[in-house]
Design an enzyme around this catalytic site. Structure first.
Site, PDB file in Angstrom:
ATOM      1  N   GLU A 355       0.845  -1.189   0.000  1.00 59.85           N
ATOM      2  CA  GLU A 355       0.000   0.000   0.000  1.00 59.85           C
ATOM      3  C   GLU A 355       0.885   1.246   0.000  1.00 59.85           C
ATOM      4  O   GLU A 355       1.734   1.404   0.878  1.00 59.85           O
ATOM      5  CB  GLU A 355      -0.905  -0.017   1.238  1.00 59.85           C
ATOM      6  N   ASP A 416      -8.856   2.587 -11.631  1.00 58.75           N
ATOM      7  CA  ASP A 416      -8.662   1.140 -11.551  1.00 58.75           C
ATOM      8  C   ASP A 416      -7.724   0.715 -12.670  1.00 58.75           C
ATOM      9  O   ASP A 416      -7.854   1.179 -13.803  1.00 58.75           O
ATOM     10  CB  ASP A 416     -10.001   0.409 -11.746  1.00 58.75           C
ATOM     11  N   GLU A 429      -9.503  -6.180 -12.236  1.00 59.04           N
ATOM     12  CA  GLU A 429      -8.797  -5.089 -11.567  1.00 59.04           C
ATOM     13  C   GLU A 429      -7.600  -5.677 -10.833  1.00 59.04           C
ATOM     14  O   GLU A 429      -7.753  -6.611 -10.050  1.00 59.04           O
ATOM     15  CB  GLU A 429      -9.721  -4.391 -10.560  1.00 59.04           C
TER      16      GLU A 429
HETATM   17  P1  ATP Z   1     -12.789  -5.866  -6.706  1.00 64.40           P
HETATM   18  O1  ATP Z   1     -13.795  -4.952  -7.358  1.00 64.40           O
HETATM   19  O2  ATP Z   1     -11.996  -6.697  -7.656  1.00 64.40           O
HETATM   20  O3  ATP Z   1     -13.362  -6.619  -5.550  1.00 64.40           O
HETATM   21  P2  ATP Z   1     -12.064  -3.784  -4.957  1.00 64.40           P
HETATM   22  O4  ATP Z   1     -12.607  -2.587  -5.635  1.00 64.40           O
HETATM   23  O5  ATP Z   1     -12.824  -4.405  -3.858  1.00 64.40           O
HETATM   24  O6  ATP Z   1     -11.702  -4.885  -6.054  1.00 64.40           O
HETATM   25  P3  ATP Z   1     -10.120  -2.242  -3.649  1.00 64.40           P
HETATM   26  O7  ATP Z   1     -10.956  -2.105  -2.461  1.00 64.40           O
HETATM   27  O8  ATP Z   1      -9.976  -1.106  -4.575  1.00 64.40           O
HETATM   28  O9  ATP Z   1     -10.582  -3.496  -4.491  1.00 64.40           O
HETATM   29  O10 ATP Z   1      -8.691  -2.813  -3.190  1.00 64.40           O
HETATM   30  C1  ATP Z   1      -7.479  -2.380  -3.744  1.00 64.40           C
HETATM   31  C2  ATP Z   1      -6.682  -3.514  -4.325  1.00 64.40           C
HETATM   32  O11 ATP Z   1      -6.594  -4.589  -3.394  1.00 64.40           O
HETATM   33  C3  ATP Z   1      -7.272  -4.161  -5.571  1.00 64.40           C
HETATM   34  O12 ATP Z   1      -6.944  -3.458  -6.735  1.00 64.40           O
HETATM   35  C4  ATP Z   1      -6.631  -5.522  -5.543  1.00 64.40           C
HETATM   36  O13 ATP Z   1      -5.304  -5.454  -6.048  1.00 64.40           O
HETATM   37  C5  ATP Z   1      -6.553  -5.827  -4.083  1.00 64.40           C
HETATM   38  N1  ATP Z   1      -7.677  -6.666  -3.653  1.00 64.40           N
HETATM   39  C6  ATP Z   1      -8.864  -6.255  -3.159  1.00 64.40           C
HETATM   40  N2  ATP Z   1      -9.653  -7.303  -2.855  1.00 64.40           N
HETATM   41  C7  ATP Z   1      -8.920  -8.411  -3.154  1.00 64.40           C
HETATM   42  C8  ATP Z   1      -9.175  -9.807  -3.022  1.00 64.40           C
HETATM   43  N3  ATP Z   1     -10.308 -10.260  -2.535  1.00 64.40           N
HETATM   44  N4  ATP Z   1      -8.213 -10.659  -3.409  1.00 64.40           N
HETATM   45  C9  ATP Z   1      -7.036 -10.201  -3.898  1.00 64.40           C
HETATM   46  N5  ATP Z   1      -6.739  -8.905  -4.032  1.00 64.40           N
HETATM   47  C10 ATP Z   1      -7.666  -8.012  -3.651  1.00 64.40           C
HETATM   48 ZN    ZN Z   2      -5.559   3.135   0.874  1.00 65.66          ZN
END
Ligand code: ATP
Ligand code: ZN
Ligand code: MG
Length: 499
Positions: A355, A416, A429
């Site tokens: 992060e 994204d 994503e």
């Molecule tokens: P998605 O729509 O695919 O569930 P998100 O919008 O929930 O993603 P964010 O909350 O934006 O994801 O999280 C930031 C990053 O964390 C994502 O781009 C991804 O790389 C990672 N991430 C989030 N959820 C997961 C998961 N369940 N497994 C693996 N990586 C994840």
């Molecule tokens: Zn953050």
């Protein structure tokens, strides 16, 4: 929909220290004046609040009708001081506010489903409106509870109308690339013995080959991003207390997707003796007994990674000349209860992420985001050679109302990063990059010495998502990997043999 035409009808009472009949003329004067002045202040001509009837005995009763300009509950509060003035002459005091009846009318095209909302006595749908009957008294009015109830209902009406999905807008796309592999990367990894299911849902045990690939991703991030952009490493907590999520805003929505953390009610051995004995005799972990002996959740496991870092800055004032600050954390796992959406190494309940967090003035935040975008582009084009794209995503209702910002205009929002998955012909994503505006500094009360606006941004690099994207397009055989990357990875360890 932006400006909802609300209507309010309120019958309230000011409790008096004794009968107020002798002050009747003074009260009448206050009410007359209020209807002309203070209940119209700030509202366009002909709008605002109106006292339509009133009376006095042991209380002063006022019946108020209003629109959205001077909401009836605000009108009630505005009356308190002038009424106290008129009563003072007779040594009568105001002892509190009571609300006898409070109805709010909110326009909607469709009724909402039945909801349980605090302080809402009833909710009815009648010819294009929701009629809310509130059950509140003075402290809730002073605590602005009605405004939060209205905001909640208006949000629900919007998300019913526009959906909860994101509005998606393409910013940039790489060339189409011929995949070296078209299978499901997770299946291939299992077949080769690079990963095995962990004992928990959505969890994998990563063997040493894929771990080496993860470490190479980290090395790329270090060389191409962390070092050149001046990042410093920190270690963010991985158990997150409610207070953090209250401040970060996650407390508004996180509940279905978080992993809860409950401590034991006590550390006392004797308290746990029956559980221990039960296990020793039956070799079964007595879950129902344990459930009774653990406390309420103190919070949950790391969900979004950067929120708990803000505890380091909470309540502080920063000198301007240390900005922009760039820090990162890669010290542990993130956890989400992904339910039916679990998919291989693409969507897990336990995953690994680096992060990035940057803090500065609005201009610095936007500028840093541009630098990062350039670095990421170099990695995905020249090092990993992916077919990928960037999209500007905004919650649908924000997009409908023109509330979503634009990335060129250094506005708040999220990009994204998506990779093409040849095996499913879908886009996934694999990381994001957000300008969070003043959300975190405001939530955690962090200020700049100059008094200028303080903003922040963050970017979550999902290691498994990078791996899923890379393996989905290039496969698991290093011979098909781009040269530069293959060299960086070096030889893959082959540790275990199974008979
Ligand atoms: P998605 O729509 O695919 O569930 P998100 O919008 O929930 O993603 P964010 O909350 O934006 O994801 O999280 C930031 C990053 O964390 C994502 O781009 C991804 O790389 C990672 N991430 C989030 N959820 C997961 C998961 N369940 N497994 C693996 N990586 C994840
Ligand atoms: Zn953050
Ligand atoms: Mg998600």
């Amino acid at each position: 929909m932006n400006e909802v035409e609300l209507k309010f009808h309120l019958i309230g009472r000011f409790k008096l220290s004794k009968n107020g009949a002798e002050a009747k003329d003074g009260i009448a004067g206050v009410i007359d004046d209020a209807n002309k002045n203070i209940l119209k202040k700030g509202a366009p001509k002909g709008r605002g609040a109106e006292i339509v009837s009133w009376g006095v005995d042991d209380t002063i009763m006022v019946e108020i009708r209003s629109d959205r300009y001077v909401r009836a509950h605000d009108a009630l509060l505005r009356l308190r001081k002038p009424l106290a003035g008129a009563l003072g002459k007779y040594r009568i005091g105001i002892r509190g506010i009571e609300v006898e009846k409070f109805t709010i009318t909110i326009p909607t095209e469709k009724p909402l489903k039945k909801l349980k909302i605090p302080f809402v006595r009833s909710m009815q749908y009648k010819s294009g409106n929701i009629l809310l009957e509130l059950d509140i008294t003075g402290p809730q009015i002073e605590g602005r509870v009605p405004d939060r109830i209205i905001a909640l209902i208006v949000d629900k009406i919007k998300s019913q109308k526009y959906g909860k999905k994101e509005h998606w807008e393409l910013l940039w796309a790489s060339k189409e690339k011929t995949p070296k592999f078209t299978g499901d990367p997770t299946q291939e990894l299992i077949k080769r013995g690079w990963i095995k299911h962990g004992s928990c849902r959505g969890q994998w045990i990563f063997g040493s080959q894929i771990t080496k690939v993860f470490r190479t991703f980290e090395q790329i991030v270090e060389e191409e991003i962390l070092k050149p952009l001046g990042y410093h490493e920190m270690i963010f907590p991985k158990v997150v207390a409610w207070d953090v999520w209250r401040r970060s805003g996650h407390a508004k929505a996180i509940y279905p997707e978080m992993y809860y953390v409950c401590p034991p009610k006590t550390r006392d051995e004797a308290y746990w003796e029956d559980v221990i004995d039960h296990y020793k005799v039956t070799l079964e972990v007595p879950l129902d007994m344990i459930k009774e002996k653990i406390d309420k959740p103190i919070g949950g496991l790391c969900y979004a990674q950067c929120p708990p870092a803000w505890g380091f800055l909470e309540g502080e004032t920063l000198p301007d000349d240390i900005l922009p600050i760039c820090v990162f954390d890669g010290s542990g796992t993130s956890h989400r209860y992904e339910s039916g959406g679990i998919r291989g190494i693409e969507r897990m309940d336990e995953f690994h992420r680096i992060e990035l967090l940057w803090i500065g003035t609005p201009e610095q935040i936007a500028e840093h985001s541009k630098k990062l975008q350039k670095r990421y582009k170099h990695i995905f084009e020249d090092v990993l050679d992916l077919q990928w794209r960037m999209a500007w995503v905004t919650p649908w209702f924000m997009a409908q109302e023109g509330l979503g910002g634009l990335p060129e205009k250094k506005e708040v929002g999220t990009i994204d990063y998506e990779a093409f998955m040849p095996y499913s012909k879908k886009w996934m994503e694999f990381q994001n990059l957000s300008n969070n505006g003043d959300k975190y500094p405001a939530g955690f009360n962090v200020k700049l010495q100059s008094g200028k606006e303080l903003w922040s941004g963050c970017s979550g690099i999902g290691l498994e998502r990078w791996a899923a994207a890379f393996f989905a397009q290039k496969g698991v055989d290093p011979n098909n990997w781009p040269n530069k990357f293959r060299k960086m990875v070096g030889d893959l360890p082959d540790v275990f043999k199974f008979l």
